[in-house]
Design a protein around this motif. Structure first.
Motif, mmCIF file in Angstrom:
data_model
loop_
_atom_site.group_PDB
_atom_site.id
_atom_site.type_symbol
_atom_site.label_atom_id
_atom_site.label_comp_id
_atom_site.label_asym_id
_atom_site.label_seq_id
_atom_site.Cartn_x
_atom_site.Cartn_y
_atom_site.Cartn_z
ATOM 1 N N VAL A 26 108.557 18.595 98.447
ATOM 2 C CA VAL A 26 107.590 18.450 97.354
ATOM 3 C C VAL A 26 106.290 17.955 97.952
ATOM 4 O O VAL A 26 106.197 16.822 98.423
ATOM 5 C CB VAL A 26 108.112 17.476 96.281
ATOM 6 C CG1 VAL A 26 107.078 17.307 95.176
ATOM 7 C CG2 VAL A 26 109.425 17.972 95.708
ATOM 8 N N LEU A 27 105.270 18.824 97.962
ATOM 9 C CA LEU A 27 103.997 18.498 98.588
ATOM 10 C C LEU A 27 102.855 18.701 97.593
ATOM 11 O O LEU A 27 102.919 19.588 96.735
ATOM 12 C CB LEU A 27 103.750 19.397 99.808
ATOM 13 C CG LEU A 27 104.740 19.308 100.962
ATOM 14 C CD1 LEU A 27 104.422 20.355 102.017
ATOM 15 C CD2 LEU A 27 104.722 17.914 101.571
ATOM 16 N N PRO A 28 101.789 17.911 97.721
ATOM 17 C CA PRO A 28 100.609 18.156 96.890
ATOM 18 C C PRO A 28 99.872 19.399 97.376
ATOM 19 O O PRO A 28 99.905 19.721 98.565
ATOM 20 C CB PRO A 28 99.767 16.892 97.096
ATOM 21 C CG PRO A 28 100.177 16.401 98.454
ATOM 22 C CD PRO A 28 101.635 16.736 98.582
ATOM 23 N N ASP A 29 99.232 20.089 96.477
ATOM 24 C CA ASP A 29 98.420 21.248 96.843
ATOM 25 C C ASP A 29 97.243 20.763 97.686
ATOM 26 O O ASP A 29 96.530 19.834 97.286
ATOM 27 C CB ASP A 29 97.922 21.951 95.581
ATOM 28 C CG ASP A 29 97.284 23.297 95.873
ATOM 29 O OD1 ASP A 29 96.451 23.384 96.790
ATOM 30 O OD2 ASP A 29 97.619 24.275 95.173
ATOM 31 N N LEU A 30 97.024 21.366 98.835
ATOM 32 C CA LEU A 30 95.948 20.930 99.719
ATOM 33 C C LEU A 30 94.578 21.005 99.052
ATOM 34 O O LEU A 30 93.701 20.181 99.327
ATOM 35 C CB LEU A 30 95.938 21.780 100.993
ATOM 36 C CG LEU A 30 97.027 21.484 102.021
ATOM 37 C CD1 LEU A 30 96.966 22.483 103.165
ATOM 38 C CD2 LEU A 30 96.906 20.067 102.556
ATOM 39 N N LEU A 31 94.392 22.001 98.202
ATOM 40 C CA LEU A 31 93.095 22.169 97.544
ATOM 41 C C LEU A 31 93.006 21.431 96.215
ATOM 42 O O LEU A 31 91.914 21.263 95.671
ATOM 43 C CB LEU A 31 92.817 23.656 97.322
ATOM 44 C CG LEU A 31 92.832 24.525 98.589
ATOM 45 C CD1 LEU A 31 92.464 25.958 98.246
ATOM 46 C CD2 LEU A 31 91.910 23.962 99.653
#
Length: 261
Positions: free
Chosen positions: A83-88
């Protein structure tokens, strides 16, 4: 007595202002120049080494530049996708995430003179779109400058890519003049530029991965040296033994021992 210093500062101000392009928004185009399996992460995710050779179109007074990315792509499986945050969009969770790229990138002019060298990360989505972030300080004649860009590019079935980036770039005026002189020069082989670039990718641990597992440290760049694992040695030795046994059996069938009368 202070006037000379003030005048000098005023004279230098236009030069520094001209060197900064805060509204840098180049189009990016290029292709996957190389792709190979590099290893397996502790959670079983395949790890590929990907070489991207791209061009940044002129923007905000900046000339055309070459962006070379040598990176590792960790391919997520359904049960190992972290589960990762969107880079943009840091406040949003990345949806339909298929992989994560991390490595190093360099920006050079037409003659292959390296202007920036720094870190590159990107999220690869299942629809072939990629969200990327690049941050790099100036090198060589661009020392004192910096580039920080982000954006989206799409990877096509023919291994080409297209996209749009935005950000900020600072390039000394002297470097701009040198780049103008180098325009149209023959670009050197990519691996020559990457000969001194190294990095150790870190595993992006997924849902079914234990936290104590150690990230895989895979050699990066053409000068890397990798140790041979014991499993590889045993497998190779077994293959050699099997080959020798096959040769012996083949010879016995070809030249049977004559029966004694």
């Amino acid at each position: 007595m202070r006037w000379p210093a003030v005048l000098l500062a005023l004279l230098l101000m236009p030069s520094f202002a001209a060197a900064a392009s805060p509204h840098y928004a180049p189009r990016i185009s290029g292709s996957v120049a190389d792709f190979r399996l590099a290893g397996i992460e502790p959670d079983g995710d395949p790890l590929d080494q990907v070489l991207l050779q791209t061009t940044l179109a002129p923007s905000a007074g900046m000339p055309r530049l070459h962006l070379i990315v040598d990176t590792y792509l960790e391919n997520f499986q359904p049960d190992t996708t972290p589960v990762l945050p969107d880079l943009l969009h840091p406040n949003q969770t990345a949806q339909n995430l298929g992989g994560f790229l991390q490595g190093k990138a360099l920006v050079a002019d037409d003659a292959g003179k390296v202007l920036y060298l720094g870190t590159f990360i990107a999220e690869a989505f299942l629809n072939n779109s990629n969200h990327m972030v690049l941050s790099a300080p100036g090198q060589g004649m661009a020392r004192g400058g910096e580039i920080a860009i982000k954006g989206t590019f799409t990877l096509r079935k023919n291994a080409s890519l297209r996209g749009a980036l935005t950000g900020r770039v600072v390039l000394p005026a002297g470097a701009r003049r040198a780049i103008a002189r180098d325009q149209g020069a023959k670009f050197p082989p990519v691996r020559t530029l990457l000969s001194g670039v190294t990095v150790h990718p870190h595993a992006m641990m997924g849902r079914n991965t234990q936290s104590h597992q150690v990230p895989l440290h895979t050699g990066y760049g053409p000068r890397s040296h990798r140790s041979i694992s014991p499993v590889t040695i045993v497998t190779a030795a077994g293959a050699v033994v099997c080959f020798l046994l096959a040769v012996v059996l083949w010879r016995r069938q070809r030249d049977p021992v004559p029966k004694s009368e």
